[in-house]
Write an enzyme that holds these catalytic residues in place. Structure first.
Site, PDB file in Angstrom:
ATOM      1  N   GLU A   1      29.473  30.715  72.699  1.00  0.00           N
ATOM      2  CA  GLU A   1      30.912  30.560  72.479  1.00  0.00           C
ATOM      3  C   GLU A   1      31.224  29.669  71.271  1.00  0.00           C
ATOM      4  O   GLU A   1      32.172  29.936  70.533  1.00  0.00           O
ATOM      5  CB  GLU A   1      31.526  29.957  73.747  1.00  0.00           C
ATOM      6  CG  GLU A   1      33.014  29.907  73.771  1.00  0.00           C
ATOM      7  CD  GLU A   1      33.526  29.421  75.112  1.00  0.00           C
ATOM      8  OE1 GLU A   1      34.398  28.543  75.099  1.00  0.00           O
ATOM      9  OE2 GLU A   1      33.068  29.909  76.161  1.00  0.00           O
ATOM     10  N   ASP A   2      30.432  28.629  71.064  1.00  0.00           N
ATOM     11  CA  ASP A   2      30.795  27.608  70.077  1.00  0.00           C
ATOM     12  C   ASP A   2      29.839  27.442  68.895  1.00  0.00           C
ATOM     13  O   ASP A   2      30.043  26.546  68.073  1.00  0.00           O
ATOM     14  CB  ASP A   2      30.931  26.248  70.772  1.00  0.00           C
ATOM     15  CG  ASP A   2      32.101  26.214  71.738  1.00  0.00           C
ATOM     16  OD1 ASP A   2      33.017  27.044  71.608  1.00  0.00           O
ATOM     17  OD2 ASP A   2      32.098  25.353  72.637  1.00  0.00           O
TER      18      ASP A   2
END
Length: 180
Positions: free
Chosen positions: A65-66
């Site tokens: 996600e990051d």
């Protein structure tokens, strides 16, 4: 097969490398890696979870996600089970933030037990953090909205860890948020 500690440390190292340049949004700009380590620690120390895949997924839950990490990379390095848990815990960053938040509430009840454990520990870590200090740029109103939203997500994951859920309920009570 590697020992359990070696497998956990490999996931921790991998996450540390991926998150190396990231900081939390708190006033101290805490290194981001503290977050996934804290999530894994909640599972291990507070909820007595010793499933290696769950602990690895907790350490890796924000990598796709990051960071530039892919699900294929997670699966190749840590296996299908860990990748599946990480996938369930990952938001689609191509969607608007409001939609991602709505989908977390909607999808929470359908998550696997393992993903629910990681997500519950993630919420507990984030809410404890938010109780201690408000992220840069957040108003008190925005923080309270986060607590309210988190209660809705948690409502869809109840029944997996009474220990974590009790801690979450205590936070919700302090913040005058009724669990959904």
């Amino acid at each position: 097969m590697e020992s359990a500690s070696a497998q956990i440390l490999e996931a921790c190292h991998f996450a540390a490398v991926k998150h190396r340049d990231q900081r939390r949004k708190d006033p101290s700009e805490t290194p981001y890696i503290n977050h996934p380590i804290g999530v894994a620690r909640i599972l291990s120390h507070e909820a007595s979870i010793d499933d290696i895949a769950v602990l690895q997924a907790a350490l890796l839950h924000d990598t796709v996600e990051d960071t530039d990490c892919t699900f294929e990379e997670i699966e190749a390095k840590f296996g299908e089970k860990v990748c599946s848990i990480v996938r369930e815990c990952s938001d689609d960053k191509s969607l608007p933030k409001a939609e991602r938040k709505r989908l977390q509430i909607e999808h929470a009840p359908q998550c696997s037990r393992d993903a629910k454990l990681v997500k519950l520990a993630d919420k507990l870590y984030n809410l404890r953090d938010l109780e201690c200090c408000t992220p840069e740029g957040w108003t008190a109103e925005r923080a309270q909205e986060y607590f309210q939203w988190a209660a809705k997500v948690v409502a869809g994951m109840r029944g997996e860890s009474t220990v974590i859920e009790k801690q979450l309920d205590e936070i919700f009570k302090r913040r005058d948020v009724l669990p959904s």
